[in-house]
Motif scaffolding. Structure first.
Motif, PDB file in Angstrom:
ATOM      1  N   LYS A   9       0.843  -1.184   0.000  1.00  0.00           N
ATOM      2  CA  LYS A   9       0.000   0.000   0.000  1.00  0.00           C
ATOM      3  C   LYS A   9       0.890   1.251   0.000  1.00  0.00           C
ATOM      4  N   ILE A  10       0.672   2.116  -0.977  1.00  0.00           N
ATOM      5  CA  ILE A  10       1.504   3.311  -1.110  1.00  0.00           C
ATOM      6  C   ILE A  10       0.608   4.547  -1.166  1.00  0.00           C
ATOM      7  N   GLY A  11       0.961   5.564  -0.369  1.00  0.00           N
ATOM      8  CA  GLY A  11       0.222   6.814  -0.369  1.00  0.00           C
ATOM      9  C   GLY A  11       1.172   7.981  -0.176  1.00  0.00           C
ATOM     10  N   TYR A  83       4.425  -0.469  -9.557  1.00  0.00           N
ATOM     11  CA  TYR A  83       3.268  -0.025  -8.785  1.00  0.00           C
ATOM     12  C   TYR A  83       3.531   1.340  -8.144  1.00  0.00           C
ATOM     13  N   LEU A  84       4.715   1.516  -7.571  1.00  0.00           N
ATOM     14  CA  LEU A  84       5.060   2.800  -6.983  1.00  0.00           C
ATOM     15  C   LEU A  84       5.022   3.894  -8.046  1.00  0.00           C
ATOM     16  N   ARG A  87       1.415   4.799  -8.859  1.00  0.00           N
ATOM     17  CA  ARG A  87       0.827   5.611  -7.790  1.00  0.00           C
ATOM     18  C   ARG A  87       1.376   7.037  -7.844  1.00  0.00           C
ATOM     19  N   ASP A  90      -0.239   8.895 -10.776  1.00  0.00           N
ATOM     20  CA  ASP A  90      -1.620   9.244 -10.447  1.00  0.00           C
ATOM     21  C   ASP A  90      -1.670  10.438  -9.492  1.00  0.00           C
ATOM     22  N   PHE A  91      -0.804  10.429  -8.488  1.00  0.00           N
ATOM     23  CA  PHE A  91      -0.767  11.522  -7.513  1.00  0.00           C
ATOM     24  C   PHE A  91      -0.379  12.846  -8.175  1.00  0.00           C
TER      25      PHE A  91
END
Length: 285
Positions: A9-11, A83-84, A87, A90-91
């Motif tokens: 999970k990356i945020g 995946y990173l 993300r 997208d950010f």
């Protein structure tokens, strides 16, 4: 430094509170990040920049230093993964769609390129160079000074030529007014060293960031007709010598392809301590 497990999970967490920035700063120093922009931004909040922690599985695995419409500085303490990257794209596309480039360590940029996640216009590689009082060489003989605010109009043409040649920015008449105000602010802070041929300014050098006794040279520019005559060498050493009266170390970035500038900095006592790179994005995201 690199953890073995790839986060699931990356945020991205905005570091708005001083306590959060302080924690991120401790991690940045632990990871031996040398980006003075990032370190300065974490130490004291600046309205033009935003800092984010990259969160993976509940832990900080990287840091983002962003200026809207301009750049994204990315530093990771884990391997870059597809995946990173997705993300991250997208950010940035949702929050900073007009940002022009991503800057990071050379190996991270290489992995980003290989992932084909971003549309890339061009790539630039940089040497990160450092000098201290004991290593700096001195070349006296050419007049230099710390100009006052009253010199802003005289120095403006050099800044216009610098931004056109180095940054590919061509200012309109109205934009030059804003640039003049920026030059005046730099002069008020005594950030600029100028080189003169008689009363004619022919070279400028300035500082764009500082942190914990380290000063980062942001720009060095000498008029084309004065290059190859020792003016650049004298400007760099005079500026670095002045900065070292208050700083323990002076650092800068130079493009790998700019061999003359790289050799010039070496001749002044600078040494390469790291290699970084940036990707330019065609019209942002």
């Amino acid at each position: 430094m690199v953890i073995s497990k790839t986060p699931i999970k990356i945020g991205f967490h905005f570091l708005n509170k001083q306590s959060h920035r302080a924690r991120a700063l401790r991690l940045a120093l632990k990871w031996k990040i040398k980006d003075i922009y990032l370190l300065e931004g974490l130490e004291r909040k600046h309205r033009g920049y935003r800092n984010y922690a990259v969160i993976g599985d509940g832990k900080i695995i990287g840091l983002l230093h962003v200026r809207a419409g301009m750049f994204t500085h990315l530093f990771l303490n884990v391997p870059f993964t597809e995946y990173l990257g997705l993300r991250l794209k997208d950010f940035l596309s949702r929050n900073y769609p007009d940002n022009q480039f991503i800057f990071s360590h050379e190996n991270v940029i290489r992995q980003i390129i290989e992932s084909s996640i971003f549309r890339i216009k061009r790539v630039k590689e940089f040497y990160f160079m450092e000098v201290d009082r004991n290593s700096l060489k001195k070349y006296p003989g050419i007049q230099h000074r710390v100009p006052t605010v009253s010199s802003a109009q005289d120095l403006l043409p050099l800044f216009i030529k610098y931004e056109s040649e180095e940054l590919n920015v061509n200012h309109t008449y109205s934009e030059r007014t804003g640039l003049l105000l920026a030059v005046r602010r730099k002069l008020q802070k005594e950030e600029i060293t100028a080189l003169y041929d008689g009363n004619k300014p022919v070279g400028i050098a300035g500082i764009n960031a500082s942190f914990n006794g380290i000063c980062q040279i942001g720009y060095v520019f000498v008029l084309p007709e004065y290059r190859g005559k020792g003016y650049g060498k004298r400007l760099i050493t005079a500026h670095a010598e002045r900065l070292l009266s208050n700083c323990s170390k002076v650092v800068l970035f130079v493009r790998k392809e700019n061999i003359p500038a790289y050799r010039l900095y070496l001749s002044c006592g600078f040494k390469v301590t790291e290699t970084l790179a940036q990707i330019w994005l065609p019209g942002g995201f």
